[in-house]
Design a protein around this motif. Structure first.
Motif, PDB file in Angstrom:
ATOM      1  N   ASN A  88       8.703  26.031 -13.780  1.00 52.78           N
ATOM      2  CA  ASN A  88       9.414  25.721 -15.028  1.00 52.78           C
ATOM      3  C   ASN A  88       8.917  24.419 -15.646  1.00 52.78           C
ATOM      4  N   ALA A  89       8.758  23.396 -14.811  1.00 47.67           N
ATOM      5  CA  ALA A  89       8.315  22.087 -15.306  1.00 47.67           C
ATOM      6  C   ALA A  89       6.910  22.169 -15.887  1.00 47.67           C
ATOM      7  N   GLN A  90       6.025  22.936 -15.250  1.00 51.64           N
ATOM      8  CA  GLN A  90       4.655  23.060 -15.746  1.00 51.64           C
ATOM      9  C   GLN A  90       4.600  23.804 -17.084  1.00 51.64           C
ATOM     10  N   ARG A  91       5.528  24.719 -17.302  1.00 54.60           N
ATOM     11  CA  ARG A  91       5.575  25.419 -18.586  1.00 54.60           C
ATOM     12  C   ARG A  91       6.005  24.475 -19.713  1.00 54.60           C
ATOM     13  N   LEU A  92       6.807  23.469 -19.379  1.00 52.68           N
ATOM     14  CA  LEU A  92       7.378  22.598 -20.405  1.00 52.68           C
ATOM     15  C   LEU A  92       6.635  21.282 -20.613  1.00 52.68           C
ATOM     16  N   PHE A  93       6.012  20.761 -19.561  1.00 51.95           N
ATOM     17  CA  PHE A  93       5.436  19.421 -19.615  1.00 51.95           C
ATOM     18  C   PHE A  93       4.065  19.383 -18.944  1.00 51.95           C
ATOM     19  N   SER A  94       3.276  18.405 -19.335  1.00 55.99           N
ATOM     20  CA  SER A  94       2.020  18.126 -18.660  1.00 55.99           C
ATOM     21  C   SER A  94       2.351  17.207 -17.479  1.00 55.99           C
ATOM     22  N   LEU A  95       2.018  17.641 -16.270  1.00 56.51           N
ATOM     23  CA  LEU A  95       2.409  16.906 -15.066  1.00 56.51           C
ATOM     24  C   LEU A  95       1.196  16.334 -14.349  1.00 56.51           C
ATOM     25  N   THR A  96       1.381  15.165 -13.753  1.00 54.14           N
ATOM     26  CA  THR A  96       0.347  14.593 -12.895  1.00 54.14           C
ATOM     27  C   THR A  96       0.424  15.264 -11.529  1.00 54.14           C
ATOM     28  N   ASP A  97      -0.600  15.055 -10.702  1.00 56.81           N
ATOM     29  CA  ASP A  97      -0.581  15.613  -9.347  1.00 56.81           C
ATOM     30  C   ASP A  97       0.594  15.058  -8.548  1.00 56.81           C
ATOM     31  N   ARG A  98       0.911  13.775  -8.742  1.00 59.74           N
ATOM     32  CA  ARG A  98       2.041  13.169  -8.030  1.00 59.74           C
ATOM     33  C   ARG A  98       3.354  13.838  -8.427  1.00 59.74           C
ATOM     34  N   GLU A  99       3.546  14.055  -9.721  1.00 61.70           N
ATOM     35  CA  GLU A  99       4.782  14.687 -10.196  1.00 61.70           C
ATOM     36  C   GLU A  99       4.900  16.106  -9.658  1.00 61.70           C
ATOM     37  N   LYS A 100       3.801  16.829  -9.627  1.00 64.37           N
ATOM     38  CA  LYS A 100       3.810  18.192  -9.067  1.00 64.37           C
ATOM     39  C   LYS A 100       4.203  18.152  -7.599  1.00 64.37           C
ATOM     40  N   ASN A 101       3.617  17.224  -6.858  1.00 66.14           N
ATOM     41  CA  ASN A 101       3.912  17.113  -5.433  1.00 66.14           C
ATOM     42  C   ASN A 101       5.362  16.708  -5.183  1.00 66.14           C
ATOM     43  N   ILE A 102       5.886  15.827  -6.012  1.00 65.12           N
ATOM     44  CA  ILE A 102       7.296  15.423  -5.908  1.00 65.12           C
ATOM     45  C   ILE A 102       8.199  16.632  -6.045  1.00 65.12           C
ATOM     46  N   ILE A 103       7.957  17.444  -7.053  1.00 63.46           N
ATOM     47  CA  ILE A 103       8.798  18.612  -7.311  1.00 63.46           C
ATOM     48  C   ILE A 103       8.651  19.637  -6.187  1.00 63.46           C
ATOM     49  N   LEU A 104       7.433  19.935  -5.797  1.00 64.22           N
ATOM     50  CA  LEU A 104       7.173  20.989  -4.823  1.00 64.22           C
ATOM     51  C   LEU A 104       7.606  20.633  -3.408  1.00 64.22           C
ATOM     52  N   ARG A 105       7.566  19.357  -3.056  1.00 65.01           N
ATOM     53  CA  ARG A 105       7.835  18.957  -1.660  1.00 65.01           C
ATOM     54  C   ARG A 105       9.171  18.229  -1.463  1.00 65.01           C
ATOM     55  N   HIS A 106      10.052  18.214  -2.459  1.00 68.66           N
ATOM     56  CA  HIS A 106      11.277  17.410  -2.336  1.00 68.66           C
ATOM     57  C   HIS A 106      12.260  17.935  -1.292  1.00 68.66           C
ATOM     58  N   MET A 107      12.099  19.155  -0.825  1.00 68.75           N
ATOM     59  CA  MET A 107      13.018  19.689   0.181  1.00 68.75           C
ATOM     60  C   MET A 107      12.528  19.489   1.614  1.00 68.75           C
ATOM     61  N   TRP A 108      11.426  18.773   1.793  1.00 64.28           N
ATOM     62  CA  TRP A 108      10.957  18.478   3.136  1.00 64.28           C
ATOM     63  C   TRP A 108      12.025  17.682   3.886  1.00 64.28           C
ATOM     64  N   PRO A 109      12.316  17.950   5.137  1.00 63.82           N
ATOM     65  CA  PRO A 109      11.604  18.771   6.106  1.00 63.82           C
ATOM     66  C   PRO A 109      12.067  20.246   6.168  1.00 63.82           C
ATOM     67  N   LEU A 110      13.023  20.651   5.330  1.00 61.97           N
ATOM     68  CA  LEU A 110      13.412  22.065   5.320  1.00 61.97           C
ATOM     69  C   LEU A 110      12.197  22.935   5.003  1.00 61.97           C
ATOM     70  N   THR A 111      11.443  22.547   3.997  1.00 60.98           N
ATOM     71  CA  THR A 111      10.171  23.206   3.745  1.00 60.98           C
ATOM     72  C   THR A 111       9.146  22.554   4.672  1.00 60.98           C
TER      73      THR A 111
END
Length: 191
Positions: free
Chosen positions: A119-142
């Motif tokens: 969803n975020a990528q469809r709406l905004f231009s994201l840096t690699d850090r921002e992508k990683n923040i969103i994708l990995r925020h549920m660690w250690p569950l993920t």
């Protein structure tokens, strides 16, 4: 410094912190991001309020332990990425309390980071850090850990805010107490 005063951006209450708002105002003004207010996240806290809480606390931590956007800084934390990624980390756009019953997907905790990132990528231009923040925020569950230190900061404040919101405690209370005691110590030391 934590800004205790508030202001509104598109009828959303946010900290009155001009530096922070300059980094996230475009995100907060987007209608789909504002629609997160309609979904309950923890306790009585909306998904948007939770995301702002995580974003602002993470921004403050990174700002105070690193840099905001200075390319020359090598070892610091990127407060801009934390602020922006923090708001977008739960941009999954559904009420997770009813999601399993409606869709048959009982793994919201594992699957919503990817949905939020898409969803975020469809709406905004994201840096690699921002992508990683969103994708990995549920660690250690993920299972896969974050790649960047800012993502670990988001993980930490996401858990903190989730607990405080679930138990109906003010999210800023602990930090305001610590700030107040630090101010008092400075005042006593000056005397």
């Amino acid at each position: 410094m934590i800004y205790r005063s508030k202001e509104t951006v598109c009828s959303i209450t946010v900290p009155r912190d001009p530096e922070y708002l300059a980094l996230v105002q475009d995100i907060l003004e987007h209608p789909l991001v504002r629609s997160m207010e309609a979904y309950t996240q923890h306790g009585e806290t909306s998904c948007l309020r939770h995301s702002i809480n995580v974003s602002y606390l993470s921004y403050l931590y990174c700002r105070d332990h690193g840099w905001q956007a200075r390319a020359a800084a090598r070892a610091g934390l990127n407060a801009k990425a934390a602020a922006r990624g923090g708001i977008l980390h739960d941009l999954f756009l559904y009420d997770w309390h009813f999601h399993a019953k409606e869709t048959g997907n009982y793994f919201h905790g594992l699957t919503h980071p990817r949905r939020a990132l898409e969803n975020a990528q469809r709406l905004f231009s994201l840096t690699d850090r921002e992508k990683n923040i969103i994708l990995r925020h549920m660690w250690p569950l993920t299972v896969t850990p974050p790649k960047y230190r800012e993502a670990y900061v988001i993980v930490m404040f996401d858990k903190y805010c989730s607990l405080m919101e679930t138990f109906h405690k003010p999210v800023m209370e602990l930090m305001e107490y610590q700030e107040l005691t630090a101010d008092l110590k400075k005042g006593f030391a000056a005397q």
